[in-house]
Design an enzyme around this catalytic site. Structure first.
Site, PDB file in Angstrom:
ATOM      1  N   HIS A  96       0.821  -1.207   0.000  1.00 12.99           N
ATOM      2  CA  HIS A  96       0.000   0.000   0.000  1.00 12.99           C
ATOM      3  C   HIS A  96       0.861   1.267   0.000  1.00 12.99           C
ATOM      4  O   HIS A  96       0.355   2.364   0.216  1.00 12.99           O
ATOM      5  CB  HIS A  96      -0.941   0.005   1.204  1.00 12.99           C
ATOM      6  N   ASP A 157      -7.683   4.145   8.806  1.00 14.79           N
ATOM      7  CA  ASP A 157      -9.016   4.090   8.191  1.00 14.79           C
ATOM      8  C   ASP A 157      -9.202   2.838   7.346  1.00 14.79           C
ATOM      9  O   ASP A 157     -10.331   2.374   7.154  1.00 14.79           O
ATOM     10  CB  ASP A 157      -9.247   5.333   7.313  1.00 14.79           C
ATOM     11  N   GLU A 268     -13.339  12.616  12.877  1.00  9.46           N
ATOM     12  CA  GLU A 268     -12.642  12.987  11.645  1.00  9.46           C
ATOM     13  C   GLU A 268     -13.479  14.031  10.914  1.00  9.46           C
ATOM     14  O   GLU A 268     -14.669  14.203  11.192  1.00  9.46           O
ATOM     15  CB  GLU A 268     -12.416  11.774  10.730  1.00  9.46           C
TER      16      GLU A 268
END
Length: 517
Positions: A96, A157, A268
């Site tokens: 990632h 997340d 958030e």
């Protein structure tokens, strides 16, 4: 004769250099290593890809380790080859990374997800924890811990990332204001250094290595195991979204919430610019408090700020929770017609981004360039940043979400390698953009990269004291400026734990010194 002798000496020196270079990139020495897993020398192209989809650096080999010993043996072998070898090593988790950080050009990439070892172990005593492999995905850790009614405290997340990958950066999400990043919730680790040593480390044992590796961008060692702090897991999550039209009000409410004792469990925010039918899109997952008013709200052409909140609860406390949430919301100054709520299982909330991934993959929109930009902005400068970036530089947010939320510096350990702004409160601002391949318009890679450059240039000119999260620089001087006063310690730690600069070459912080002698 003197000329001929000189020419022959020069020729032989050149041949020696060429032989050394050939030796350094020759896979034959790796083939002789005794490992429990195996090396692949042919099928290596996948290891030259990552989520960023912008950099492709082919390795010489990919190691699929079955044991920590395999990793240590490989690194120790390259360490013993000394500076005559060009070989480097990169640990690759769920790939990632964004700019080739987990790649090793003509080096060895270690596939951490193939690492086998002791099974994941959950300890359920007074101070619960889980022992997990560095190649374990956070989603799998969550599932295992939930079997015992427990869960890690701090998250990212997106949960389909490896333990070693997030702990090498920081690991930040909407719980970080309370629990700090993931690197603040680790008790101990097993690490393989750049010399091939396997060391256990914690605050009490090899503490300098422990703090070096946390947030250390893979520069000091490969995390092969970690002990992660746990807490009781809730059954359910009340998930809330509200909108603001004024940035200062939005930011002030966020700062009030992260400083309060009785507050939400997750906080958030994100920025929405010129999005048509925004609230209608929410209806598929959320319920409007006032459906009539919500249907009359228009987001077209506007810059809006969404505050996303979550309160955890068990089913037997549902009534008390509703009263508590109502009291918290009554203190906020959002646009009343934009209150949307829903209740979902805890695991569904934490794994929410994976739902989007499945949809994007089905449309062929997941494996595209992702020129993300993640910044940490001091609280005192966030209004200046918002005025310029959301007022002048960004024209819409259709290329991907723009996250913005504050965290408390007191929850970060300044002994780790993570670099953060100096103020007590700072904001994470994340431009999570996706580029359309071959497009030359506003959704194309070049346009987004130009936009990112304008944002970075503004931060520099305005002297905001910004730090990059998941940093990417191309020169030694830029890295020194990024670390600032921490550079001396960071550089010294590199000399101690990876003196030949074998590890994580894709970060481009240190370059392996090659000896031609």
């Amino acid at each position: 004769m003197l000329f001929i002798r000189s020419f022959m000496i020069l020729f032989l020196c050149c041949m020696t250099i060429r032989i050394n270079l050939c030796f350094s990139s020759n896979p034959s020495s790796l083939r002789t290593l005794s490992v429990d897993g195996h090396f692949s020398f042919d099928d290596v192209h996948h290891a030259a890809k990552d989520f960023g989809n912008r950099f492709q650096l082919l390795p010489l080999a990919v190691l699929y380790p079955k044991s920590v010993s395999d990793i240590a043996t490989t690194i120790r072998h390259i360490w013993q080859m000394g500076p005559n070898s060009e070989l480097t090593v990169a640990a690759r988790g769920h790939s990632h990374s964004l700019q080739g950080q987990a790649q090793a050009h003509q080096g060895v990439v270690i596939n951490m997800e193939s690492l086998q070892g002791p099974k994941m172990h959950v300890y359920t005593g007074n101070n619960p924890y889980v022992d997990a492999s560095g190649g374990e995905l956070w989603i799998d850790i969550l599932r295992e811990c939930l079997e015992y009614g427990l869960a890690p405290k701090s998250w990212t997340d997106y949960l389909h990332l490896t333990v070693g990958g997030t702990l090498s950066n920081a690991g930040v999400s909407g719980q970080a204001f309370r629990h700090g990043p993931q690197i603040s919730n680790v008790h101990q680790m097993e690490v393989v250094t750049g010399k091939g040593e396997v060391l256990n480390c914690s605050e009490k044992q090899n503490s300098d290595l422990f703090h070096s590796v946390l947030g250390g961008l893979g520069q000091f060692g490969i995390i092969t195991r970690a002990r992660i702090s746990l807490e009781p897991a809730p059954d359910m999550v009340k998930w809330i979204r509200v909108l603001y039209s004024d940035f200062t009000t939005f930011a002030t409410d966020q700062e009030r919430l992260i400083g309060a004792e009785n507050t939400f469990d997750y906080i958030e925010g994100f920025v929405i610019i010129n999005r048509t039918g925004l609230l209608n899109n929410w209806r598929s997952s959320f319920n409007p408090q006032d459906p009539v008013q919500a249907s009359q709200f228009h987001s077209d052409g506007r810059t809006l700020y969404c505050l996303e909140l979550a309160k955890y609860f068990n089913r037997d406390r549902a009534d008390a929770l509703n009263e508590e949430v109502g009291n918290l919301l009554s203190q906020l100054r959002y646009i009343t017609s934009t209150l949307f709520q829903t209740e979902v299982p805890y695991i569904e909330f934490l794994d929410r981004v994976h739902v989007s991934e499945v949809k994007l993959r089905s449309k062929g929109l997941w494996e595209v360039p992702h020129p993300w930009l993640n910044l940490l902005i001091p609280k005192s400068k966030i209004n200046d940043f918002a005025d310029e970036v959301f007022g002048n530089i960004l024209t819409d947010t259709s290329n991907g979400p723009v996250l913005i939320y504050p965290v408390n510096k007191s929850k970060w350990d300044n002994r780790t390698s993570a670099v953060i702004p100096e103020e007590n409160i700072f904001y994470l601002v994340a431009f999570l953009t996706s580029a359309v391949p071959s497009s030359t318009g506003t959704d194309g890679l070049e346009h987004i990269l130009t936009q990112n450059k304008r944002i970075l240039e503004f931060c520099e000119i305005a002297r905001l004291g910004m730090k990059q999260y998941l940093p990417h620089y191309t020169t030694h001087e830029e890295w020194k400026a990024h670390f600032g006063p921490q550079w001396e310690v960071f550089s010294q730690r590199k000399s101690t734990y990876d003196p030949l600069a074998i590890l994580a070459p894709g970060q481009r912080i240190f370059q392996k010194a090659i000896s031609f002698s």
